[in-house]
Write an enzyme that holds these catalytic residues in place. Structure first.
Site, PDB file in Angstrom:
ATOM      1  N   GLN A 282      28.577  38.632  52.655  1.00  0.00           N
ATOM      2  CA  GLN A 282      29.676  37.795  53.143  1.00  0.00           C
ATOM      3  C   GLN A 282      29.605  37.747  54.669  1.00  0.00           C
ATOM      4  O   GLN A 282      29.212  38.714  55.305  1.00  0.00           O
ATOM      5  CB  GLN A 282      31.023  38.367  52.682  1.00  0.00           C
ATOM      6  CG  GLN A 282      31.148  38.503  51.172  1.00  0.00           C
ATOM      7  CD  GLN A 282      30.883  37.207  50.422  1.00  0.00           C
ATOM      8  OE1 GLN A 282      31.385  36.157  50.772  1.00  0.00           O
ATOM      9  NE2 GLN A 282      30.066  37.286  49.386  1.00  0.00           N
ATOM     10  N   GLY A 283      30.003  36.617  55.240  1.00  0.00           N
ATOM     11  CA  GLY A 283      30.017  36.500  56.694  1.00  0.00           C
ATOM     12  C   GLY A 283      28.777  35.842  57.266  1.00  0.00           C
ATOM     13  O   GLY A 283      28.625  35.745  58.474  1.00  0.00           O
ATOM     14  N   CYS A 284      27.883  35.406  56.396  1.00  0.00           N
ATOM     15  CA  CYS A 284      26.678  34.700  56.843  1.00  0.00           C
ATOM     16  C   CYS A 284      26.859  33.205  56.563  1.00  0.00           C
ATOM     17  O   CYS A 284      27.310  32.836  55.481  1.00  0.00           O
ATOM     18  CB  CYS A 284      25.439  35.198  56.096  1.00  0.00           C
ATOM     19  SG  CYS A 284      25.018  36.903  56.459  1.00  0.00           S
ATOM     20  N   ALA A 285      26.502  32.377  57.532  1.00  0.00           N
ATOM     21  CA  ALA A 285      26.599  30.930  57.337  1.00  0.00           C
ATOM     22  C   ALA A 285      25.562  30.478  56.299  1.00  0.00           C
ATOM     23  O   ALA A 285      25.848  29.643  55.454  1.00  0.00           O
ATOM     24  CB  ALA A 285      26.388  30.205  58.658  1.00  0.00           C
ATOM     25  N   SER A 286      24.368  31.057  56.374  1.00  0.00           N
ATOM     26  CA  SER A 286      23.336  30.787  55.370  1.00  0.00           C
ATOM     27  C   SER A 286      23.594  31.731  54.203  1.00  0.00           C
ATOM     28  O   SER A 286      24.321  32.701  54.332  1.00  0.00           O
ATOM     29  CB  SER A 286      21.945  31.099  55.930  1.00  0.00           C
ATOM     30  OG  SER A 286      21.729  30.420  57.132  1.00  0.00           O
TER      31      SER A 286
END
Length: 140
Positions: free
Chosen positions: A46-50
């Site tokens: 969680q917290g990754c754009a990709s």
């Protein structure tokens, strides 16, 4: 896959940022593909754009196991960042991982300041997840 020492050494020879980005992408191409059945919501960072997936394996002493990681991303640069993070942490004891901040490594090779804020945040999310998991396993 390249070792962390090889990656740091290779970066020291690359002056141009285009070359460094190409090298990061090459590292990502060397990363083994994560099987589809491991691309689960539970393994998603969680917290990754990709999209980034991370799988942890523990072996040895249950009090302070040696951890190994598998990871993958749907974005080329991010997949390369995953490869560097895995080279930093895989094969170390949980207590070592909990104490080691891979951002220091990325700072040493001069990569952090050249990442977009979204990528830098995603990188921090990956590192945070690995270190938190190591802390939990080191005290199990």
């Amino acid at each position: 896959m390249a070792t962390l020492e090889q990656i740091i050494e290779d970066f020291s020879f690359l002056d141009d940022w285009e070359d460094r980005y190409r090298y990061v992408i090459e590292l990502g191409k060397e990363l083994p593909d994560l099987p589809e059945e491991k691309r689960t919501l539970e393994n998603k960072v969680q917290g990754c754009a990709s999209q980034v997936w991370l799988v942890t394996h523990a072996a040895g002493d249950p009090e302070n196991p040696i951890l190994a990681f598998e990871g993958d991303s749907d974005a080329h640069i991010v997949r390369g960042l995953v490869a560097i993070v895995l080279a930093t942490y895989s094969g170390k004891r949980a207590s070592e991982i909990a104490a080691l901040d891979a951002l220091d490594v990325f700072g040493k090779i001069g990569l952090v300041e050249h990442l977009s804020s979204q990528r830098a945040n995603g990188l921090r999310s990956m590192i945070k997840r690995i270190r938190e998991e190591a802390r939990v396993r080191a005290t199990a």
